[in-house]
Design a protein around this motif. Structure first.
Motif: not given
Length: 303
Positions: A44-53
């Motif tokens: 979850t953490s990787w996908l959220v960070v990547t999506r947001l940036i």
């Protein structure tokens, strides 16, 4: 209908189609995220960070180049900078992380429907802040929300949960996060518009969490399907969906757009059942429709 009527009706139809496209992309992207979590081992953490940036930078570039807006002026106002940081971390990142965490621990259908409890939470908050009793519409919406949630998470059996406790916890927290995300940036939106506010909110939220989980720390299995799934979540499920939703406001009212956006939980549920074979029984469908019905009930309130 005469030619003049057709011309008048077309922009409204265009606006409705844009909202439906946006909501469908949002709903499908949740199911695609479930595929990445459950079948490809993504975090979850990787996908959220990547999506947001990536989505935040994309919206800002669009605002600067196509919208001819100065995206840096907002940083000259100290009060707005503080509000923007709060919105980025607790609003934008908060709603994204809790929603994806609910999907990771459960499924996209349940997570999306639970998130749609946010309008009832907002109505309850405004009622408490205004120190008044709920109206008939608000009371009925709260009743429907409670009953719908009960059916969704228990299948009508009071002695057991049909979803895991973490999925329920993150789903309810996602609804509260969405309520905060909706109410908090009112001043920012009125001063800077949605593209700049949301673009910087995504960028700030993504960069802030990068100090905890850097985007280069990856967990999962890369393949052509997983790569295409990430592209879909970032491009179609965020950038294009947001653009379509905001573009629809030129042709229809915001209240109408919010009602049509109910396509999101329905699309998430249908795709989850058809593609990922998520178990969704009669009780879950009834609960989902009761929760979605709260939006139609609350829309009947004039103020």
């Amino acid at each position: 209908m005469n030619s003049r009527g057709v011309i008048l009706a077309y922009p409204r139809t265009k606006g409705m189609l844009l909202v439906i496209i946006a909501a469908t992309f949002w709903g499908v992207s949740g199911t695609v995220a479930q595929y990445l979590f459950h079948q490809q081992g993504f975090s979850t953490s990787w996908l959220v960070v990547t999506r947001l940036i990536f989505s935040g930078v994309g919206l800002l570039l669009f605002s600067q180049t196509v919208g001819n807006q100065n995206i840096w002026t907002i940083w000259k106002n100290k009060q707005d900078v503080v509000k923007l940081i709060v919105f980025g971390i607790f609003g934008m990142f908060g709603v994204q992380f809790t929603y994806f965490a609910a999907i990771e621990h459960g499924n996209a259908a349940t997570a999306t429907v639970l998130q749609y409890l946010a309008p009832v939470i907002i109505a309850g908050y405004l009622t408490i802040r205004g120190k008044k009793l709920p109206t008939k519409h608000e009371g009925l919406a709260i009743l429907f929300a409670l009953l719908g949630t009960f059916l969704l998470v228990t299948q009508g059996n009071i002695h057991s949960l049909s979803i895991t406790f973490p999925a329920l916890f993150w789903g309810i927290l996602s609804a509260f996060s969405l309520a905060f995300y909706t109410l908090y940036p009112r001043d920012l939106l009125s001063s800077w518009g949605s593209l700049i506010t949301v673009g910087w909110g995504m960028t700030v939220g993504g960069i802030s969490f990068s100090f905890i989980h850097p985007p280069w720390v990856f967990q999962g299995r890369w393949s052509l399907p997983s790569f295409l799934a990430v592209i879909f979540v970032v491009i179609f499920g965020t950038l294009i969906a947001f653009f379509c939703y905001m573009e629809s406001m030129k042709y229809i009212k915001a209240s109408e757009a919010s009602l049509l956006a109910c396509v999101e939980p329905l699309s998430a549920a249908f795709i989850s059942v058809a593609w990922l074979h998520v178990s969704f029984g009669v009780a879950e469908w009834i609960g989902s429709f009761l929760i979605i019905a709260t939006i139609f009930i609350l829309s009947a309130v004039k103020k």
